[in-house]
Design a protein around this motif. Sequence first.
Motif, short mmCIF file in Angstrom:
data_model
loop_
_atom_site.label_atom_id
_atom_site.label_comp_id
_atom_site.label_asym_id
_atom_site.label_seq_id
_atom_site.Cartn_x
_atom_site.Cartn_y
_atom_site.Cartn_z
N LEU A 89 24.55 -30.90 33.28
CA LEU A 89 23.10 -30.88 33.41
C LEU A 89 22.63 -29.44 33.58
CD1 LEU A 89 20.34 -32.28 33.87
CD2 LEU A 89 20.97 -32.43 36.31
N VAL A 90 21.63 -29.06 32.81
CA VAL A 90 21.09 -27.71 32.89
C VAL A 90 19.58 -27.78 32.73
CG1 VAL A 90 21.43 -27.28 30.42
CG2 VAL A 90 21.34 -25.35 32.01
N GLN A 91 18.89 -26.86 33.35
CA GLN A 91 17.43 -26.83 33.23
C GLN A 91 17.03 -26.18 31.91
OE1 GLN A 91 15.87 -24.83 36.70
NE2 GLN A 91 16.04 -26.67 37.96
N PRO A 92 15.85 -26.51 31.42
CA PRO A 92 15.36 -25.85 30.20
C PRO A 92 15.37 -24.33 30.35
CG PRO A 92 13.98 -27.71 30.72
CD PRO A 92 14.91 -27.55 31.89
N GLY A 93 15.83 -23.66 29.29
CA GLY A 93 15.97 -22.21 29.34
C GLY A 93 17.32 -21.75 29.82
N GLY A 94 18.12 -22.67 30.33
CA GLY A 94 19.43 -22.32 30.85
C GLY A 94 20.49 -22.21 29.77
N SER A 95 21.71 -21.97 30.23
CA SER A 95 22.83 -21.76 29.31
C SER A 95 24.03 -22.61 29.72
CB SER A 95 23.26 -20.28 29.32
OG SER A 95 22.22 -19.45 28.88
N LEU A 96 24.83 -22.94 28.74
CA LEU A 96 26.10 -23.63 28.96
C LEU A 96 27.11 -23.12 27.95
CD1 LEU A 96 25.30 -27.43 29.48
CD2 LEU A 96 26.29 -25.88 31.17
N ARG A 97 28.38 -23.22 28.32
CA ARG A 97 29.44 -22.84 27.40
C ARG A 97 30.41 -24.02 27.27
NH1 ARG A 97 34.56 -18.80 28.04
NH2 ARG A 97 34.56 -17.87 25.95
N LEU A 98 30.56 -24.52 26.06
CA LEU A 98 31.50 -25.60 25.80
C LEU A 98 32.82 -25.01 25.29
CD1 LEU A 98 29.21 -28.16 23.92
CD2 LEU A 98 29.55 -27.87 26.38
N SER A 99 33.91 -25.68 25.66
CA SER A 99 35.23 -25.28 25.18
C SER A 99 35.94 -26.49 24.60
CB SER A 99 36.08 -24.71 26.33
OG SER A 99 35.49 -23.59 26.90
N CYS A 100 36.78 -26.24 23.62
CA CYS A 100 37.58 -27.30 23.01
C CYS A 100 38.94 -26.70 22.69
CB CYS A 100 36.91 -27.84 21.77
SG CYS A 100 37.92 -29.00 20.82
N ALA A 101 39.97 -27.22 23.35
CA ALA A 101 41.32 -26.72 23.16
C ALA A 101 42.17 -27.76 22.44
CB ALA A 101 41.95 -26.37 24.50
N GLY A 152 20.54 -18.20 16.23
CA GLY A 152 20.01 -17.17 17.11
C GLY A 152 20.11 -17.48 18.58
N VAL A 153 20.39 -18.74 18.94
CA VAL A 153 20.50 -19.09 20.37
C VAL A 153 21.87 -19.67 20.73
CG1 VAL A 153 18.05 -19.35 20.88
CG2 VAL A 153 19.29 -21.25 19.88
N PHE A 154 22.56 -20.27 19.76
CA PHE A 154 23.92 -20.76 19.99
C PHE A 154 24.90 -19.84 19.26
CE2 PHE A 154 23.14 -25.63 20.67
CZ PHE A 154 22.18 -25.33 21.63
N THR A 155 26.07 -19.66 19.83
CA THR A 155 27.11 -18.84 19.21
C THR A 155 28.43 -19.57 19.26
OG1 THR A 155 26.00 -16.79 19.88
CG2 THR A 155 28.30 -16.62 19.20
N ILE A 156 29.06 -19.72 18.10
CA ILE A 156 30.38 -20.32 18.04
C ILE A 156 31.42 -19.21 17.89
CG2 ILE A 156 30.33 -20.65 15.52
CD1 ILE A 156 31.87 -23.29 16.00
N SER A 157 32.55 -19.40 18.56
CA SER A 157 33.64 -18.44 18.45
C SER A 157 34.96 -19.19 18.63
CB SER A 157 33.50 -17.33 19.51
OG SER A 157 33.55 -17.88 20.81
N ARG A 158 36.06 -18.53 18.28
CA ARG A 158 37.36 -19.16 18.43
C ARG A 158 38.38 -18.13 18.91
NH1 ARG A 158 38.94 -21.34 12.57
NH2 ARG A 158 41.10 -21.36 13.35
N MET A 206 25.77 -21.74 24.43
CA MET A 206 24.44 -22.27 24.19
C MET A 206 23.46 -21.62 25.14
SD MET A 206 25.34 -26.31 23.64
CE MET A 206 25.90 -26.54 25.33
N ASN A 207 22.47 -20.93 24.62
CA ASN A 207 21.46 -20.25 25.41
C ASN A 207 20.08 -20.83 25.12
OD1 ASN A 207 23.32 -18.28 26.53
ND2 ASN A 207 23.33 -17.30 24.52
N VAL A 215 25.74 -33.09 27.22
CA VAL A 215 24.87 -31.99 27.63
C VAL A 215 23.48 -32.56 27.84
CG1 VAL A 215 23.79 -29.84 26.92
CG2 VAL A 215 26.21 -30.23 26.43
N THR A 216 22.96 -32.39 29.05
CA THR A 216 21.62 -32.88 29.39
C THR A 216 20.76 -31.70 29.80
OG1 THR A 216 22.53 -34.99 30.15
CG2 THR A 216 20.29 -34.46 30.81
N VAL A 217 19.66 -31.51 29.10
CA VAL A 217 18.73 -30.42 29.41
C VAL A 217 17.47 -31.05 29.98
CG1 VAL A 217 17.53 -28.40 28.56
CG2 VAL A 217 19.69 -29.12 27.49
N SER A 218 17.28 -30.85 31.27
CA SER A 218 16.16 -31.50 31.96
C SER A 218 15.83 -30.76 33.24
CB SER A 218 16.52 -32.96 32.27
OG SER A 218 15.48 -33.57 33.02
N SER A 219 14.54 -30.80 33.60
CA SER A 219 14.12 -30.20 34.86
C SER A 219 14.10 -31.26 35.96
CB SER A 219 12.75 -29.55 34.69
OG SER A 219 11.81 -30.49 34.19
#
Length: 121
Positions: free
Chosen positions: A11-23, A65-71, A82-83, A117-121
């Motif tokens: 859970l993240v507030q609007p405008g926040g950031s999260l980073r997902l990982s997948c191994a 411009g707001v999400f970035t994928i990398s490996r 995710m920003n 991923v839940t984006v909510s205030s």
Amino acid sequence: QVQLVESGGGLVQPGGSLRLSCAVSGSIFSINGMGWYRQAPGKERELVARINSGGSTDYADSVKGVFTISRANAKNTVYLEMNSLKPEDTAVYYCNVVLKVSASGKYSELWGQGTLVTVSS
């Protein structure tokens, strides 16, 4: 057995950031493409971002411009940074990897179990 292990949702507030990982866990020979998809309630699964073995990336227009994928090839891991998250980014995010487990085998496609991923205030 080869599996995809996802982490980083929440859970993240609007405008926040999260980073997902997948191994990728288990013994494999090589990985080709890696990517992230998402499925919001009542909607079809859609591509968010993907990255090929050479590092070239492709994004959905809604996240450019707001999400970035990398490996990290040494770790067999793909990330999604995710920003500026918006409520409309709320969805289950799925990791997708194309790989083969032996030199003589064929490429196959694996999916992660999904992370919410839940984006909510």
